[in-house]
Design a protein around this motif. Structure first.
Motif, PDB file in Angstrom:
ATOM      1  N   PHE A  11     -20.058  14.612 -25.474  1.00 31.72           N
ATOM      2  CA  PHE A  11     -19.775  14.914 -24.063  1.00 31.72           C
ATOM      3  C   PHE A  11     -20.073  13.679 -23.207  1.00 31.72           C
ATOM      4  CE2 PHE A  11     -20.218  16.415 -19.810  1.00 31.72           C
ATOM      5  CZ  PHE A  11     -19.339  17.479 -19.699  1.00 31.72           C
ATOM      6  N   GLU A  31     -30.307   7.312 -23.501  1.00 31.29           N
ATOM      7  CA  GLU A  31     -30.356   8.145 -24.712  1.00 31.29           C
ATOM      8  C   GLU A  31     -31.792   8.108 -25.232  1.00 31.29           C
ATOM      9  OE1 GLU A  31     -28.374  10.258 -26.734  1.00 31.29           O
ATOM     10  OE2 GLU A  31     -30.395  10.358 -27.585  1.00 31.29           O
ATOM     11  N   ASN A  39     -25.566  14.676 -31.989  1.00 30.72           N
ATOM     12  CA  ASN A  39     -25.661  15.319 -33.302  1.00 30.72           C
ATOM     13  C   ASN A  39     -24.518  14.968 -34.238  1.00 30.72           C
ATOM     14  OD1 ASN A  39     -27.997  16.408 -32.513  1.00 30.72           O
ATOM     15  ND2 ASN A  39     -27.337  18.539 -32.514  1.00 30.72           N
ATOM     16  N   ALA A  57     -23.815  18.993 -41.558  1.00 29.94           N
ATOM     17  CA  ALA A  57     -22.419  18.641 -41.866  1.00 29.94           C
ATOM     18  C   ALA A  57     -21.522  18.778 -40.645  1.00 29.94           C
ATOM     19  CB  ALA A  57     -21.906  19.569 -42.959  1.00 29.94           C
ATOM     20  N   HIS A  58     -20.735  17.752 -40.358  1.00 29.30           N
ATOM     21  CA  HIS A  58     -19.795  17.765 -39.228  1.00 29.30           C
ATOM     22  C   HIS A  58     -18.375  17.527 -39.730  1.00 29.30           C
ATOM     23  CE1 HIS A  58     -23.224  17.767 -36.614  1.00 29.30           C
ATOM     24  NE2 HIS A  58     -22.444  17.765 -35.541  1.00 29.30           N
ATOM     25  N   ILE A  59     -17.488  18.472 -39.442  1.00 32.48           N
ATOM     26  CA  ILE A  59     -16.072  18.352 -39.808  1.00 32.48           C
ATOM     27  C   ILE A  59     -15.278  18.455 -38.521  1.00 32.48           C
ATOM     28  CG2 ILE A  59     -14.152  19.411 -41.108  1.00 32.48           C
ATOM     29  CD1 ILE A  59     -17.610  20.394 -42.087  1.00 32.48           C
ATOM     30  N   ASP A 217     -36.095   8.300 -22.149  1.00 31.90           N
ATOM     31  CA  ASP A 217     -36.044   9.719 -21.783  1.00 31.90           C
ATOM     32  C   ASP A 217     -35.937   9.836 -20.265  1.00 31.90           C
ATOM     33  OD1 ASP A 217     -36.478  12.395 -21.183  1.00 31.90           O
ATOM     34  OD2 ASP A 217     -37.857  12.678 -22.874  1.00 31.90           O
ATOM     35  N   ARG A 351     -23.433  20.802 -24.879  1.00 35.21           N
ATOM     36  CA  ARG A 351     -23.986  22.061 -25.411  1.00 35.21           C
ATOM     37  C   ARG A 351     -25.401  22.333 -24.900  1.00 35.21           C
ATOM     38  NH1 ARG A 351     -27.132  21.675 -29.949  1.00 35.21           N
ATOM     39  NH2 ARG A 351     -27.903  19.558 -29.909  1.00 35.21           N
ATOM     40  N   LEU A 358     -21.010  24.353 -28.848  1.00 40.65           N
ATOM     41  CA  LEU A 358     -19.699  23.705 -28.698  1.00 40.65           C
ATOM     42  C   LEU A 358     -19.411  22.920 -29.959  1.00 40.65           C
ATOM     43  CD1 LEU A 358     -20.102  22.059 -25.140  1.00 40.65           C
ATOM     44  CD2 LEU A 358     -18.888  24.178 -25.672  1.00 40.65           C
ATOM     45  N   MET A 360     -17.283  19.849 -31.769  1.00 43.61           N
ATOM     46  CA  MET A 360     -17.026  18.519 -31.202  1.00 43.61           C
ATOM     47  C   MET A 360     -15.793  18.518 -30.302  1.00 43.61           C
ATOM     48  SD  MET A 360     -17.935  16.029 -34.403  1.00 43.61           S
ATOM     49  CE  MET A 360     -17.217  17.004 -35.704  1.00 43.61           C
TER      50      MET A 360
HETATM   51  P1  FAD Z   1     -25.386  16.356 -28.378  1.00 47.85           P
HETATM   52  O1  FAD Z   1     -24.611  15.814 -29.503  1.00 47.85           O
HETATM   53  O2  FAD Z   1     -26.560  17.213 -28.675  1.00 47.85           O
HETATM   54  O3  FAD Z   1     -25.863  15.137 -27.479  1.00 47.85           O
HETATM   55  C1  FAD Z   1     -26.843  15.249 -26.478  1.00 47.85           C
HETATM   56  C2  FAD Z   1     -27.617  13.945 -26.435  1.00 47.85           C
HETATM   57  O4  FAD Z   1     -28.470  13.936 -25.289  1.00 47.85           O
HETATM   58  C3  FAD Z   1     -28.527  13.748 -27.634  1.00 47.85           C
HETATM   59  O5  FAD Z   1     -28.253  12.513 -28.245  1.00 47.85           O
HETATM   60  C4  FAD Z   1     -29.933  13.794 -27.038  1.00 47.85           C
HETATM   61  O6  FAD Z   1     -30.838  12.942 -27.718  1.00 47.85           O
HETATM   62  C5  FAD Z   1     -29.675  13.300 -25.632  1.00 47.85           C
HETATM   63  N1  FAD Z   1     -30.701  13.730 -24.660  1.00 47.85           N
HETATM   64  C6  FAD Z   1     -31.151  14.989 -24.468  1.00 47.85           C
HETATM   65  N2  FAD Z   1     -32.099  14.999 -23.498  1.00 47.85           N
HETATM   66  C7  FAD Z   1     -32.239  13.717 -23.072  1.00 47.85           C
HETATM   67  C8  FAD Z   1     -33.066  13.086 -22.086  1.00 47.85           C
HETATM   68  N3  FAD Z   1     -33.943  13.788 -21.350  1.00 47.85           N
HETATM   69  N4  FAD Z   1     -32.958  11.752 -21.908  1.00 47.85           N
HETATM   70  C9  FAD Z   1     -32.085  11.020 -22.646  1.00 47.85           C
HETATM   71  N5  FAD Z   1     -31.274  11.567 -23.588  1.00 47.85           N
HETATM   72  C10 FAD Z   1     -31.345  12.895 -23.800  1.00 47.85           C
HETATM   73  N6  FAD Z   1     -18.948  20.412 -34.421  1.00 47.85           N
HETATM   74  C11 FAD Z   1     -17.752  20.350 -35.061  1.00 47.85           C
HETATM   75  O7  FAD Z   1     -16.724  20.143 -34.405  1.00 47.85           O
HETATM   76  N7  FAD Z   1     -17.674  20.496 -36.415  1.00 47.85           N
HETATM   77  C12 FAD Z   1     -18.765  20.714 -37.188  1.00 47.85           C
HETATM   78  O8  FAD Z   1     -18.650  20.850 -38.408  1.00 47.85           O
HETATM   79  C13 FAD Z   1     -20.044  20.809 -36.540  1.00 47.85           C
HETATM   80  N8  FAD Z   1     -21.158  21.048 -37.255  1.00 47.85           N
HETATM   81  C14 FAD Z   1     -22.352  21.132 -36.600  1.00 47.85           C
HETATM   82  C15 FAD Z   1     -23.503  21.365 -37.366  1.00 47.85           C
HETATM   83  C16 FAD Z   1     -24.729  21.468 -36.738  1.00 47.85           C
HETATM   84  C17 FAD Z   1     -25.948  21.723 -37.577  1.00 47.85           C
HETATM   85  C18 FAD Z   1     -24.826  21.341 -35.337  1.00 47.85           C
HETATM   86  C19 FAD Z   1     -26.145  21.481 -34.637  1.00 47.85           C
HETATM   87  C20 FAD Z   1     -23.699  21.093 -34.583  1.00 47.85           C
HETATM   88  C21 FAD Z   1     -22.447  20.987 -35.212  1.00 47.85           C
HETATM   89  N9  FAD Z   1     -21.298  20.714 -34.484  1.00 47.85           N
HETATM   90  C22 FAD Z   1     -20.080  20.638 -35.123  1.00 47.85           C
HETATM   91  C23 FAD Z   1     -21.350  20.572 -33.021  1.00 47.85           C
HETATM   92  C24 FAD Z   1     -21.484  19.140 -32.527  1.00 47.85           C
HETATM   93  O9  FAD Z   1     -22.668  18.568 -32.986  1.00 47.85           O
HETATM   94  C25 FAD Z   1     -21.432  19.225 -30.981  1.00 47.85           C
HETATM   95  O10 FAD Z   1     -20.128  19.502 -30.571  1.00 47.85           O
HETATM   96  C26 FAD Z   1     -21.852  18.008 -30.301  1.00 47.85           C
HETATM   97  O11 FAD Z   1     -23.173  17.748 -30.665  1.00 47.85           O
HETATM   98  C27 FAD Z   1     -21.781  18.231 -28.799  1.00 47.85           C
HETATM   99  O12 FAD Z   1     -22.039  17.057 -28.141  1.00 47.85           O
HETATM  100  P2  FAD Z   1     -22.971  17.026 -26.862  1.00 47.85           P
HETATM  101  O13 FAD Z   1     -22.744  15.694 -26.253  1.00 47.85           O
HETATM  102  O14 FAD Z   1     -22.745  18.212 -26.016  1.00 47.85           O
HETATM  103  O15 FAD Z   1     -24.474  17.207 -27.400  1.00 47.85           O
END
Ligand code: FAD
Length: 379
Positions: A11, A31, A39, A57-59, A217, A351, A358, A360
């Motif tokens: 995101f 970050e 993730n 695992a991420h697909i 942070d 998320r 959510l 990816m």
């Molecule tokens: P995130 O990836 O969680 O990113 C948020 C970031 O913010 C992190 O890096 C965190 O460290 C940072 N952050 C948080 N708080 C702070 C702060 N105070 N200061 C600085 N940085 C901060 N999706 C798929 O499409 N296919 C899959 O197979 C799939 N498998 C998954 C399996 C698991 C076990 C999990 C948990 C998720 C899976 N997903 C999958 C979902 C995918 O990981 C998410 O779509 C993706 O992580 C969403 O991105 P995001 O940016 O919302 O959140």
């Protein structure tokens, strides 16, 4: 700095990339981890040459052509098609439950109509009674034998709760296919980033107007990129946990997390496929991953990496992975949403920032539309 993005998951990176490229603004991304990508991050193990997904695992899969077009600017995808298998009492079956699963399980050779009639008969067990809990609901959808083999133990382990104590509303459907199609996703597009997740994510972040600050942070006070130093002065896109932003003032939102038991094995192939769900309750882990099968097109060195996943409720220090989303959580969430709406020029996304699971493609799709709907209007 014209825009501060908190969190470098898909995101945050999508917003940063669009703002730098489309609007020409200078973006700082903070970050808290030591790497970008949230993730979706992965690393390559030196000894085996196998790409390991650090957070499970991420697909990649999507039916959204806009998202597919967007991600293909940064990476090519392999034609990998995800398939999952289930182990029950030592036997391995294909998932999602399909004609192959049904015929193997009942030791039959039924065609689609006969199998449908059998499942309908078994699903009639409730006799019109309203399902009182998840077990009832599952039985009303697929009948008791398949529920007990493939759903009961897995669900109990996932939620650390007997399915008879879980609300029926957790599931609305359990997909059963009356064909032999066992592709896990129905989406138009799926695959794995050809040269890995890290390369994809780095390409998104690689822009002269994007400044990435790792190990920072946003919610720790006392630095010039903290909440206190920035909110109200510069527009902020916040993708960290919603409750933490507000100091848990209305209480903590519930999450499930995973523990990973990683092993490097001195065999070339441990299970012959990438994911096997462990359906029996006496096996404490929920899934076994073998990463090398995500990339059959690659040549690896010897050995293999296998990870067992254990599911449990997250404590304060754990990685929050899946929202628990009870009625209490939703009531608390509503209060945070109202507080979030009052923050000056802060967009809560992703998320963690919206307390929503959510995939990816959903995180990217949501970032693209909120970029157009909100971020554009800030400049
Ligand atoms: P995130 O990836 O969680 O990113 C948020 C970031 O913010 C992190 O890096 C965190 O460290 C940072 N952050 C948080 N708080 C702070 C702060 N105070 N200061 C600085 N940085 C901060 N999706 C798929 O499409 N296919 C899959 O197979 C799939 N498998 C998954 C399996 C698991 C076990 C999990 C948990 C998720 C899976 N997903 C999958 C979902 C995918 O990981 C998410 O779509 C993706 O992580 C969403 O991105 P995001 O940016 O919302 O959140």
């Amino acid at each position: 700095m014209d825009l501060l993005v908190v969190g470098s998951g898909l995101f945050g990176l999508t917003i940063a990339e669009r703002a730098a490229n489309e609007l020409g603004v200078r973006v700082t991304v903070v970050e808290s981890r030591g790497h970008i990508g949230g993730n979706a991050w992965s690393t390559v193990d030196d000894a085996t040459g196998i790409e390991e997904h650090t957070y499970g695992a991420h697909i990649f899969h999507t039916s959204n052509d806009k998202v597919w077009g967007y991600v293909n600017q940064f990476t090519e995808f392999t034609p990998y098609e995800h398939r999952v298998f289930a182990r029950h009492r030592g036997e391995v079956f294909p998932l999602p439950i399909n004609l192959g699963t049904i015929n193997q399980f009942f030791r039959r050779g039924m065609g689609p109509d006969e199998a449908r009639r059998l499942i309908d008969e078994q699903a009639a067990e409730l006799g019109g009674r309203e399902p009182a809990n998840l077990e009832d609901k599952a039985i009303s959808l697929i009948g008791r034998p398949l529920y007990e083999a493939f759903i009961r133990g897995y669900t109990a382990k996932q939620w650390q709760t007997d399915p008879r104590s879980l609300p029926a509303g957790i599931i609305t459907r359990l997909p059963v296919r009356f064909t032999y199609d066992n592709r896990y996703f129905n989406d138009t597009h799926q695959g794995m980033p050809r040269d890995g997740y890290a390369a994809w994510l780095q390409r998104m972040a690689d822009h002269p107007r994007i400044d990435i600050r790792l190990g920072v942070d946003f919610l720790e006070p006392g630095h010039d990129l903290s909440r206190d130093a920035t909110v109200g002065r510069v527009p902020v896109v916040y993708t960290g946990p919603l409750d933490r932003y507000f100091g848990h003032r209305f209480g903590a939102l519930g999450w499930r997390t995973l523990d990973f038991d990683r092993r490097v094995l001195d065999v070339d192939d441990h299970q012959g496929t990438s994911v096997i769900n462990e359906c029996d309750e006496d096996v404490p882990y929920t899934r076994t991953l073998e990463f090398k099968h995500f990339h059959p097109e690659r040549t690896h060195k010897g050995g293999t990496i296998v990870v067992r996943e254990f599911s449990r409720f997250a404590e304060a220090a754990d990685e929050p992975f899946y929202p628990v989303n009870t009625a209490d959580d939703r009531a608390v969430l509503e209060q945070y949403r109202q507080a979030a709406a009052e923050e000056p020029r802060v967009l809560f996304g992703g998320r963690l920032g919206t307390y929503q699971y959510l995939d990816m493609h959903m995180a990217i799709g949501s970032a693209l539309s909120r970029f157009d709907g909100t971020v554009r209007g800030w400049f």
